[in-house]
Design an enzyme around this catalytic site. Structure first.
Site, mmCIF file in Angstrom:
data_model
loop_
_atom_site.group_PDB
_atom_site.id
_atom_site.type_symbol
_atom_site.label_atom_id
_atom_site.label_comp_id
_atom_site.label_asym_id
_atom_site.label_seq_id
_atom_site.Cartn_x
_atom_site.Cartn_y
_atom_site.Cartn_z
ATOM 1 N N ASP A 50 20.783 40.298 35.288
ATOM 2 C CA ASP A 50 21.215 40.117 37.007
ATOM 3 C C ASP A 50 20.955 41.644 37.459
ATOM 4 O O ASP A 50 20.412 42.671 36.927
ATOM 5 C CB ASP A 50 22.092 39.822 37.395
ATOM 6 C CG ASP A 50 23.922 40.594 36.674
ATOM 7 O OD1 ASP A 50 23.734 41.157 35.452
ATOM 8 O OD2 ASP A 50 24.547 39.710 36.764
ATOM 9 N N ASN B 172 36.955 35.120 37.420
ATOM 10 C CA ASN B 172 37.104 33.904 38.350
ATOM 11 C C ASN B 172 36.251 32.814 37.718
ATOM 12 O O ASN B 172 35.757 31.822 38.370
ATOM 13 C CB ASN B 172 36.367 34.449 39.531
ATOM 14 C CG ASN B 172 35.014 35.281 39.470
ATOM 15 O OD1 ASN B 172 33.598 35.102 38.662
ATOM 16 N ND2 ASN B 172 34.805 34.947 40.694
ATOM 17 N N HIS C 129 33.022 33.569 36.556
ATOM 18 C CA HIS C 129 31.036 33.540 36.504
ATOM 19 C C HIS C 129 30.573 33.554 35.354
ATOM 20 O O HIS C 129 31.206 34.187 35.110
ATOM 21 C CB HIS C 129 31.126 34.207 37.931
ATOM 22 C CG HIS C 129 31.488 36.101 37.840
ATOM 23 N ND1 HIS C 129 31.643 36.532 38.707
ATOM 24 C CD2 HIS C 129 30.726 36.657 36.669
ATOM 25 C CE1 HIS C 129 31.696 37.882 37.652
ATOM 26 N NE2 HIS C 129 31.450 37.861 36.770
HETATM 27 C C1 F6R Z 1 26.611 41.083 34.268
HETATM 28 C C2 F6R Z 1 27.552 39.643 33.891
HETATM 29 C C3 F6R Z 1 28.899 39.747 34.725
HETATM 30 C C4 F6R Z 1 29.144 40.083 33.991
HETATM 31 C C5 F6R Z 1 30.705 40.229 34.045
HETATM 32 C C6 F6R Z 1 32.040 40.275 32.814
HETATM 33 O O1 F6R Z 1 25.087 41.017 33.664
HETATM 34 O O2 F6R Z 1 26.660 38.729 33.707
HETATM 35 O O3 F6R Z 1 28.996 38.177 34.420
HETATM 36 O O4 F6R Z 1 29.270 39.115 32.376
HETATM 37 O O5 F6R Z 1 31.191 40.241 35.243
HETATM 38 O O6 F6R Z 1 32.104 41.378 33.006
HETATM 39 P P1 F6R Z 1 32.421 42.865 32.305
HETATM 40 O O7 F6R Z 1 32.057 42.221 30.436
HETATM 41 O O8 F6R Z 1 32.087 44.152 32.459
HETATM 42 O O9 F6R Z 1 34.275 42.262 31.959
#
Ligand code: F6R
Length: 248
Positions: free
Chosen positions: A70, A139, A141
């Site tokens: 992303d 959440n 995602h």
């Molecule tokens: C970023 C991505 C997001 C992160 C998620 C967790 O490329 O894919 O889904 O993996 O927001 O982020 P962190 O590792 O910073 O807790």
């Protein structure tokens, strides 16, 4: 749905990173022209450190291609918080990857729909993703596929939820929520599910609830990571804190 996901729990986040890097190294050794899917965020940083160590020990990335999950809409690629800049800084510039083999969505394109369609085509043209490294949001995602994202979603422009904006402006990346872009370009759940192997990393207590929902909850768009439950080769690598709600 009974999950097919393999789960490995390690005492520390450092061991999670070592295990993730070793899985990536296995793919690179077996298929030097492999296609890796990559993630940004805090969680994979230690894995990237381990990949750099493996490169210094002789692992060759010269024919490897990469696709990131992303990118924020509206950030120039050299903006310090852009995911392109993150990847250059934390990984790409330290390996012998060829610049033309590293792919991150262009967040400043005038033609986002074309950019997203072209990204899908580029993944296909390279033969699909062999291993996609994932993180998970609090959440549930994955990439910027927020709750409600369809199972068959493809690379597209999405709005970020207030919880993701807050999580990304807790001082790690953006200092203030108002600085966080309101939308992003992201690979879809359908795009991610097509990878031959998925490796999701989660560390820390903050991820425990999302991990439990992903593994033990319903197969539901309410928790995007639960939509990996029927993937044929998906592994969660967790530290004990992230796994702490799995036993109950
Ligand atoms: C970023 C991505 C997001 C992160 C998620 C967790 O490329 O894919 O889904 O993996 O927001 O982020 P962190 O590792 O910073 O807790």
């Amino acid at each position: 749905m009974t999950t097919q996901i393999h789960v490995h729990v390690f005492p520390t986040s450092e061991e999670v990173a070592a295990a993730a890097a070793e899985r990536i190294a296995t793919v690179v050794r077996e298929k030097p022209t492999c296609v890796l899917g990559l993630a940004t965020g805090s969680t994979p940083e230690a894995t990237y450190g381990k990949m750099i160590e493996l490169y210094h020990q002789g692992l060759d990335f010269s024919r490897v291609s990469t696709f990131n999950l992303d990118e924020y809409a509206g950030l120039q690629c050299d903006h310090p918080q852009s995911y392109r800049a993150f990847m250059e800084e934390r990984l790409f510039r330290h390996l012998n990857l060829r610049p033309w083999n590293t792919h991150v969505l262009n967040g400043t394109t005038q033609f986002p729909a074309l950019e997203c369609a072209a990204y899908e085509q580029q993944i296909q043209a390279r033969g699909g993703v062999d291993l996609w490294l994932l993180g998970i949001g609090q959440n549930g995602h994955i990439a910027f596929n927020e709750p409600g994202s369809p199972l068959d979603s493809r690379t597209r422009v999405v709005a970020l939820t207030p919880s993701t904006i807050a999580a990304n402006s807790d001082g790690r990346f953006f200092a203030d929520p108002k600085d966080v872009p309101r939308s992003a370009l992201t690979a879809g759940i359908g795009t991610i599910r097509e990878a031959r192997q998925l490796v999701l990393l989660a560390t820390g207590q903050k991820k425990a609830e999302a991990v439990a929902r992903a593994l033990k909850g319903d197969f539901s768009v309410d928790c995007p990571a639960s939509l990996l439950q029927d993937h044929r080769d998906c592994t969660f690598l967790l530290d004990e804190a992230a796994a702490s709600l799995l036993k109950s």
